[in-house]
Design a protein around this motif. Sequence first.
Motif, PDB file in Angstrom:
ATOM      1  N   GLN A 192     -57.410 -14.411 -50.748  1.00 57.46           N
ATOM      2  CA  GLN A 192     -56.329 -13.473 -51.082  1.00 57.46           C
ATOM      3  C   GLN A 192     -56.249 -12.357 -50.042  1.00 57.46           C
ATOM      4  O   GLN A 192     -57.265 -11.786 -49.649  1.00 57.46           O
ATOM      5  N   ILE A 193     -55.034 -12.053 -49.595  1.00 57.64           N
ATOM      6  CA  ILE A 193     -54.812 -10.901 -48.725  1.00 57.64           C
ATOM      7  C   ILE A 193     -54.724  -9.675 -49.617  1.00 57.64           C
ATOM      8  O   ILE A 193     -53.877  -9.601 -50.499  1.00 57.64           O
ATOM      9  N   VAL A 194     -55.623  -8.719 -49.401  1.00 56.10           N
ATOM     10  CA  VAL A 194     -55.674  -7.504 -50.204  1.00 56.10           C
ATOM     11  C   VAL A 194     -54.844  -6.402 -49.547  1.00 56.10           C
ATOM     12  O   VAL A 194     -54.058  -5.730 -50.213  1.00 56.10           O
ATOM     13  N   TYR A 195     -55.039  -6.205 -48.242  1.00 57.21           N
ATOM     14  CA  TYR A 195     -54.277  -5.209 -47.468  1.00 57.21           C
ATOM     15  C   TYR A 195     -53.915  -5.812 -46.122  1.00 57.21           C
ATOM     16  O   TYR A 195     -54.652  -6.625 -45.577  1.00 57.21           O
ATOM     17  N   ASP A 196     -52.816  -5.356 -45.565  1.00 56.71           N
ATOM     18  CA  ASP A 196     -52.443  -5.714 -44.202  1.00 56.71           C
ATOM     19  C   ASP A 196     -52.308  -4.474 -43.322  1.00 56.71           C
ATOM     20  O   ASP A 196     -51.888  -4.573 -42.183  1.00 56.71           O
ATOM     21  N   ASP A 197     -52.663  -3.300 -43.868  1.00 54.89           N
ATOM     22  CA  ASP A 197     -52.505  -2.062 -43.103  1.00 54.89           C
ATOM     23  C   ASP A 197     -53.749  -1.173 -43.161  1.00 54.89           C
ATOM     24  O   ASP A 197     -53.681   0.031 -42.999  1.00 54.89           O
ATOM     25  N   PHE A 198     -54.929  -1.780 -43.381  1.00 58.20           N
ATOM     26  CA  PHE A 198     -56.178  -1.028 -43.491  1.00 58.20           C
ATOM     27  C   PHE A 198     -56.637  -0.596 -42.104  1.00 58.20           C
ATOM     28  O   PHE A 198     -56.697  -1.406 -41.183  1.00 58.20           O
ATOM     29  N   ASP A 199     -56.964   0.684 -41.939  1.00 59.81           N
ATOM     30  CA  ASP A 199     -57.445   1.181 -40.650  1.00 59.81           C
ATOM     31  C   ASP A 199     -58.960   1.006 -40.596  1.00 59.81           C
ATOM     32  O   ASP A 199     -59.702   1.688 -41.297  1.00 59.81           O
ATOM     33  N   LYS A 200     -59.411   0.083 -39.771  1.00 55.18           N
ATOM     34  CA  LYS A 200     -60.826  -0.263 -39.672  1.00 55.18           C
ATOM     35  C   LYS A 200     -61.581   0.589 -38.665  1.00 55.18           C
ATOM     36  O   LYS A 200     -62.740   0.315 -38.360  1.00 55.18           O
ATOM     37  N   CYS A 201     -60.939   1.626 -38.142  1.00 47.60           N
ATOM     38  CA  CYS A 201     -61.606   2.553 -37.224  1.00 47.60           C
ATOM     39  C   CYS A 201     -62.062   3.773 -38.018  1.00 47.60           C
ATOM     40  O   CYS A 201     -61.255   4.530 -38.541  1.00 47.60           O
ATOM     41  N   LEU A 202     -63.384   3.931 -38.119  1.00 48.96           N
ATOM     42  CA  LEU A 202     -63.971   5.032 -38.867  1.00 48.96           C
ATOM     43  C   LEU A 202     -64.645   5.988 -37.891  1.00 48.96           C
ATOM     44  O   LEU A 202     -65.296   5.550 -36.940  1.00 48.96           O
ATOM     45  N   ASP A 203     -64.500   7.289 -38.112  1.00 49.44           N
ATOM     46  CA  ASP A 203     -65.066   8.307 -37.237  1.00 49.44           C
ATOM     47  C   ASP A 203     -66.146   9.074 -37.986  1.00 49.44           C
ATOM     48  O   ASP A 203     -65.898   9.587 -39.078  1.00 49.44           O
ATOM     49  N   ARG A 204     -67.340   9.121 -37.408  1.00 50.11           N
ATOM     50  CA  ARG A 204     -68.439   9.916 -37.961  1.00 50.11           C
ATOM     51  C   ARG A 204     -69.025  10.739 -36.835  1.00 50.11           C
ATOM     52  O   ARG A 204     -69.534  10.185 -35.844  1.00 50.11           O
ATOM     53  N   ASP A 205     -68.944  12.049 -36.969  1.00 47.68           N
ATOM     54  CA  ASP A 205     -69.546  12.964 -35.991  1.00 47.68           C
ATOM     55  C   ASP A 205     -69.118  12.657 -34.562  1.00 47.68           C
ATOM     56  O   ASP A 205     -69.925  12.702 -33.627  1.00 47.68           O
ATOM     57  N   GLY A 206     -67.847  12.314 -34.380  1.00 49.44           N
ATOM     58  CA  GLY A 206     -67.310  12.047 -33.051  1.00 49.44           C
ATOM     59  C   GLY A 206     -67.580  10.655 -32.518  1.00 49.44           C
ATOM     60  O   GLY A 206     -67.168  10.325 -31.406  1.00 49.44           O
ATOM     61  N   VAL A 207     -68.261   9.823 -33.280  1.00 52.28           N
ATOM     62  CA  VAL A 207     -68.522   8.436 -32.895  1.00 52.28           C
ATOM     63  C   VAL A 207     -67.529   7.564 -33.651  1.00 52.28           C
ATOM     64  O   VAL A 207     -67.385   7.688 -34.862  1.00 52.28           O
ATOM     65  N   LYS A 208     -66.840   6.698 -32.930  1.00 54.21           N
ATOM     66  CA  LYS A 208     -65.842   5.826 -33.551  1.00 54.21           C
ATOM     67  C   LYS A 208     -66.424   4.421 -33.734  1.00 54.21           C
ATOM     68  O   LYS A 208     -67.002   3.859 -32.817  1.00 54.21           O
ATOM     69  N   PHE A 209     -66.232   3.898 -34.950  1.00 52.56           N
ATOM     70  CA  PHE A 209     -66.703   2.570 -35.316  1.00 52.56           C
ATOM     71  C   PHE A 209     -65.480   1.727 -35.660  1.00 52.56           C
ATOM     72  O   PHE A 209     -64.790   2.024 -36.631  1.00 52.56           O
ATOM     73  N   VAL A 210     -65.206   0.685 -34.889  1.00 48.58           N
ATOM     74  CA  VAL A 210     -64.136  -0.256 -35.211  1.00 48.58           C
ATOM     75  C   VAL A 210     -64.832  -1.462 -35.827  1.00 48.58           C
ATOM     76  O   VAL A 210     -65.495  -2.232 -35.139  1.00 48.58           O
ATOM     77  N   CYS A 211     -64.690  -1.583 -37.142  1.00 50.03           N
ATOM     78  CA  CYS A 211     -65.537  -2.485 -37.939  1.00 50.03           C
ATOM     79  C   CYS A 211     -64.878  -3.804 -38.294  1.00 50.03           C
ATOM     80  O   CYS A 211     -63.673  -3.874 -38.524  1.00 50.03           O
TER      81      CYS A 211
END
Length: 143
Positions: free
Chosen positions: A22-41
């Motif tokens: 099942q497709i749950v989302y098609d617009d989820f932003d998978k780039c998370l920022d913690r303390d200036g470090v970016k995680f593209v998950c």
Amino acid sequence: MTTIAYKDGIIAYDGRITRSHQIVYDDFDKCLDRDGVKFVCSGSTADFEGLISAYFGGEAPNCSAVALVVADGGVWHSAVDENSGFWKAPLIMDRPYAIGSGSEYALTAMDMGASAYQAVEMAMKRDSCTGGKIRTLTVKAQS
């Protein structure tokens, strides 16, 4: 899963989140920022926080998430596995790279001249876990 592609200082990634078939989302932003470090998950969204915690020295649970991490003037491939625990490996910034369920399609597209964005578009055509909105992140390497 997802497709995350890197080429020429650009990271491109899709917005699809699936649960089983099942497709749950098609617009989820998978780039998370913690303390200036970016995680593209990529992987299980429930495990993104565990991977980020491990990056900063927290407990390294065996999780089903990987990321391209933008930190320290470079890009790193990072994950947690049961044999090594947390690990990160630097990307060679002048070569294309891809992770996620559509990585083989993305790498082939980039080998054929596609940009990172175009590579994710191509992966979307063959990988059912890649889709939706494509976002980009510009990476500036330190000299």
